[in-house]
Design a protein around this motif. Structure first.
Motif, PDB file in Angstrom:
ATOM      1  N   LYS A  71       8.316  26.429  27.175  1.00  0.00           N
ATOM      2  CA  LYS A  71       8.687  27.814  27.463  1.00  0.00           C
ATOM      3  C   LYS A  71       7.545  28.791  27.213  1.00  0.00           C
ATOM      4  O   LYS A  71       7.333  29.719  27.983  1.00  0.00           O
ATOM      5  CB  LYS A  71       9.891  28.216  26.608  1.00  0.00           C
ATOM      6  N   TYR A  72       6.816  28.590  26.123  1.00  0.00           N
ATOM      7  CA  TYR A  72       5.779  29.548  25.730  1.00  0.00           C
ATOM      8  C   TYR A  72       4.369  29.027  25.977  1.00  0.00           C
ATOM      9  O   TYR A  72       3.421  29.509  25.360  1.00  0.00           O
ATOM     10  CB  TYR A  72       5.962  29.944  24.270  1.00  0.00           C
ATOM     11  N   ASN A  73       4.213  28.100  26.897  1.00  0.00           N
ATOM     12  CA  ASN A  73       2.900  27.573  27.241  1.00  0.00           C
ATOM     13  C   ASN A  73       1.990  28.725  27.670  1.00  0.00           C
ATOM     14  O   ASN A  73       2.288  29.452  28.610  1.00  0.00           O
ATOM     15  CB  ASN A  73       3.026  26.552  28.365  1.00  0.00           C
ATOM     16  N   GLY A  74       0.935  28.927  26.951  1.00  0.00           N
ATOM     17  CA  GLY A  74      -0.014  29.993  27.268  1.00  0.00           C
ATOM     18  C   GLY A  74       0.300  31.333  26.626  1.00  0.00           C
ATOM     19  O   GLY A  74      -0.489  32.255  26.735  1.00  0.00           O
ATOM     20  N   ALA A  75       1.447  31.437  25.965  1.00  0.00           N
ATOM     21  CA  ALA A  75       1.787  32.700  25.291  1.00  0.00           C
ATOM     22  C   ALA A  75       0.897  32.887  24.079  1.00  0.00           C
ATOM     23  O   ALA A  75       0.499  31.924  23.425  1.00  0.00           O
ATOM     24  CB  ALA A  75       3.252  32.698  24.873  1.00  0.00           C
ATOM     25  N   ASP A  76       0.603  34.130  23.788  1.00  0.00           N
ATOM     26  CA  ASP A  76      -0.268  34.441  22.656  1.00  0.00           C
ATOM     27  C   ASP A  76       0.398  35.538  21.825  1.00  0.00           C
ATOM     28  O   ASP A  76       0.144  36.719  22.045  1.00  0.00           O
ATOM     29  CB  ASP A  76      -1.636  34.893  23.172  1.00  0.00           C
ATOM     30  N   PHE A  77       1.258  35.134  20.890  1.00  0.00           N
ATOM     31  CA  PHE A  77       1.940  36.103  20.044  1.00  0.00           C
ATOM     32  C   PHE A  77       1.006  36.624  18.965  1.00  0.00           C
ATOM     33  O   PHE A  77       0.164  35.892  18.444  1.00  0.00           O
ATOM     34  CB  PHE A  77       3.185  35.477  19.400  1.00  0.00           C
ATOM     35  N   ASP A  78       1.181  37.897  18.634  1.00  0.00           N
ATOM     36  CA  ASP A  78       0.400  38.515  17.571  1.00  0.00           C
ATOM     37  C   ASP A  78       1.073  38.365  16.212  1.00  0.00           C
ATOM     38  O   ASP A  78       0.422  38.479  15.179  1.00  0.00           O
ATOM     39  CB  ASP A  78       0.200  40.003  17.873  1.00  0.00           C
ATOM     40  N   LEU A  79       2.377  38.116  16.222  1.00  0.00           N
ATOM     41  CA  LEU A  79       3.147  38.009  14.988  1.00  0.00           C
ATOM     42  C   LEU A  79       4.435  37.250  15.274  1.00  0.00           C
ATOM     43  O   LEU A  79       5.011  37.390  16.357  1.00  0.00           O
ATOM     44  CB  LEU A  79       3.491  39.412  14.461  1.00  0.00           C
ATOM     45  N   ILE A  80       4.876  36.450  14.289  1.00  0.00           N
ATOM     46  CA  ILE A  80       6.174  35.794  14.341  1.00  0.00           C
ATOM     47  C   ILE A  80       6.964  36.264  13.131  1.00  0.00           C
ATOM     48  O   ILE A  80       6.466  36.217  12.003  1.00  0.00           O
ATOM     49  CB  ILE A  80       6.041  34.260  14.323  1.00  0.00           C
ATOM     50  N   ILE A  81       8.187  36.731  13.372  1.00  0.00           N
ATOM     51  CA  ILE A  81       9.098  37.102  12.290  1.00  0.00           C
ATOM     52  C   ILE A  81      10.167  36.023  12.215  1.00  0.00           C
ATOM     53  O   ILE A  81      10.903  35.810  13.191  1.00  0.00           O
ATOM     54  CB  ILE A  81       9.761  38.475  12.551  1.00  0.00           C
ATOM     55  N   CYS A  82      10.249  35.335  11.092  1.00  0.00           N
ATOM     56  CA  CYS A  82      11.263  34.301  10.887  1.00  0.00           C
ATOM     57  C   CYS A  82      12.427  34.875  10.107  1.00  0.00           C
ATOM     58  O   CYS A  82      12.244  35.502   9.069  1.00  0.00           O
ATOM     59  CB  CYS A  82      10.693  33.119  10.104  1.00  0.00           C
ATOM     60  N   SER A  83      13.629  34.627  10.616  1.00  0.00           N
ATOM     61  CA  SER A  83      14.843  35.101   9.980  1.00  0.00           C
ATOM     62  C   SER A  83      15.596  33.919   9.376  1.00  0.00           C
ATOM     63  O   SER A  83      16.093  33.061  10.097  1.00  0.00           O
ATOM     64  CB  SER A  83      15.707  35.808  11.025  1.00  0.00           C
ATOM     65  N   ASP A  84      15.623  33.874   8.075  1.00  0.00           N
ATOM     66  CA  ASP A  84      16.325  32.891   7.255  1.00  0.00           C
ATOM     67  C   ASP A  84      15.544  31.581   7.137  1.00  0.00           C
ATOM     68  O   ASP A  84      14.547  31.369   7.801  1.00  0.00           O
ATOM     69  CB  ASP A  84      17.763  32.659   7.712  1.00  0.00           C
ATOM     70  N   ASN A  85      16.033  30.721   6.242  1.00  0.00           N
ATOM     71  CA  ASN A  85      15.269  29.550   5.799  1.00  0.00           C
ATOM     72  C   ASN A  85      14.961  28.527   6.883  1.00  0.00           C
ATOM     73  O   ASN A  85      13.860  27.984   6.936  1.00  0.00           O
ATOM     74  CB  ASN A  85      16.001  28.857   4.655  1.00  0.00           C
ATOM     75  N   ASP A  86      15.940  28.215   7.740  1.00  0.00           N
ATOM     76  CA  ASP A  86      15.717  27.175   8.743  1.00  0.00           C
ATOM     77  C   ASP A  86      14.553  27.524   9.669  1.00  0.00           C
ATOM     78  O   ASP A  86      13.773  26.649  10.061  1.00  0.00           O
ATOM     79  CB  ASP A  86      16.983  26.920   9.558  1.00  0.00           C
ATOM     80  N   ALA A  87      14.439  28.788  10.027  1.00  0.00           N
ATOM     81  CA  ALA A  87      13.334  29.223  10.890  1.00  0.00           C
ATOM     82  C   ALA A  87      11.990  29.040  10.191  1.00  0.00           C
ATOM     83  O   ALA A  87      11.014  28.617  10.815  1.00  0.00           O
ATOM     84  CB  ALA A  87      13.532  30.677  11.313  1.00  0.00           C
ATOM     85  N   VAL A  88      11.945  29.333   8.895  1.00  0.00           N
ATOM     86  CA  VAL A  88      10.696  29.161   8.145  1.00  0.00           C
ATOM     87  C   VAL A  88      10.338  27.678   8.019  1.00  0.00           C
ATOM     88  O   VAL A  88       9.181  27.297   8.205  1.00  0.00           O
ATOM     89  CB  VAL A  88      10.796  29.815   6.745  1.00  0.00           C
ATOM     90  N   VAL A  89      11.322  26.845   7.735  1.00  0.00           N
ATOM     91  CA  VAL A  89      11.078  25.400   7.630  1.00  0.00           C
ATOM     92  C   VAL A  89      10.530  24.881   8.961  1.00  0.00           C
ATOM     93  O   VAL A  89       9.555  24.122   9.000  1.00  0.00           O
ATOM     94  CB  VAL A  89      12.358  24.654   7.220  1.00  0.00           C
ATOM     95  N   PHE A  90      11.145  25.303  10.060  1.00  0.00           N
ATOM     96  CA  PHE A  90      10.683  24.885  11.380  1.00  0.00           C
ATOM     97  C   PHE A  90       9.245  25.337  11.623  1.00  0.00           C
ATOM     98  O   PHE A  90       8.402  24.552  12.063  1.00  0.00           O
ATOM     99  CB  PHE A  90      11.607  25.447  12.464  1.00  0.00           C
TER     100      PHE A  90
END
Length: 112
Positions: A75-94
């Motif tokens: 889905k995000y092939n070639g995307a260049d994010f400047d920041l990722i915000i993770c909401s809750d523990n599972d997202a951080v673990v991932f």
């Protein structure tokens, strides 16, 4: 309540931000976090927010993380994010497991 911190390498000018939730839209927790993020970033019109939901309360397959990583790679092939915000523990673990493969060098912040 949402707190912003200084993130090395992040600038709010013309930024692409991925909000990565552990759960799903419609869950009060995620909807409240989304509202806080949208309200906070509303004063920064050049910030492009993208939202992803892991659906971890709905999917309990042990191989799910690998499948999700494959999907996000496509889905995000070639995307260049400047920041990722993770909401809750599972997202951080991932993100701890897959971020370098999916979004190398992108700063990650946590809210929970």
């Amino acid at each position: 309540m949402l707190f912003f911190v200084t993130v090395p390498g992040y600038s709010a000018e013309a930024s692409d931000v991925l909000v990565f939730h552990s759960y799903h839209r419609g869950l009060t927790w995620d909807d409240t976090v989304d509202k806080g993020i949208l309200d906070s970033f509303s004063e920064l019109p050049d910030v492009n927010l993208r939202f992803e939901y892991m659906d971890n309360k709905l999917v309990q397959d042990p191989d799910y993380y690998d499948h999700l990583a494959s999907f996000l790679t496509h889905k995000y092939n070639g995307a260049d994010f400047d920041l990722i915000i993770c909401s809750d523990n599972d997202a951080v673990v991932f993100m701890n497991k897959y971020k370098d493969e999916l979004f190398p060098g992108t700063p990650v912040v946590f809210c929970g």
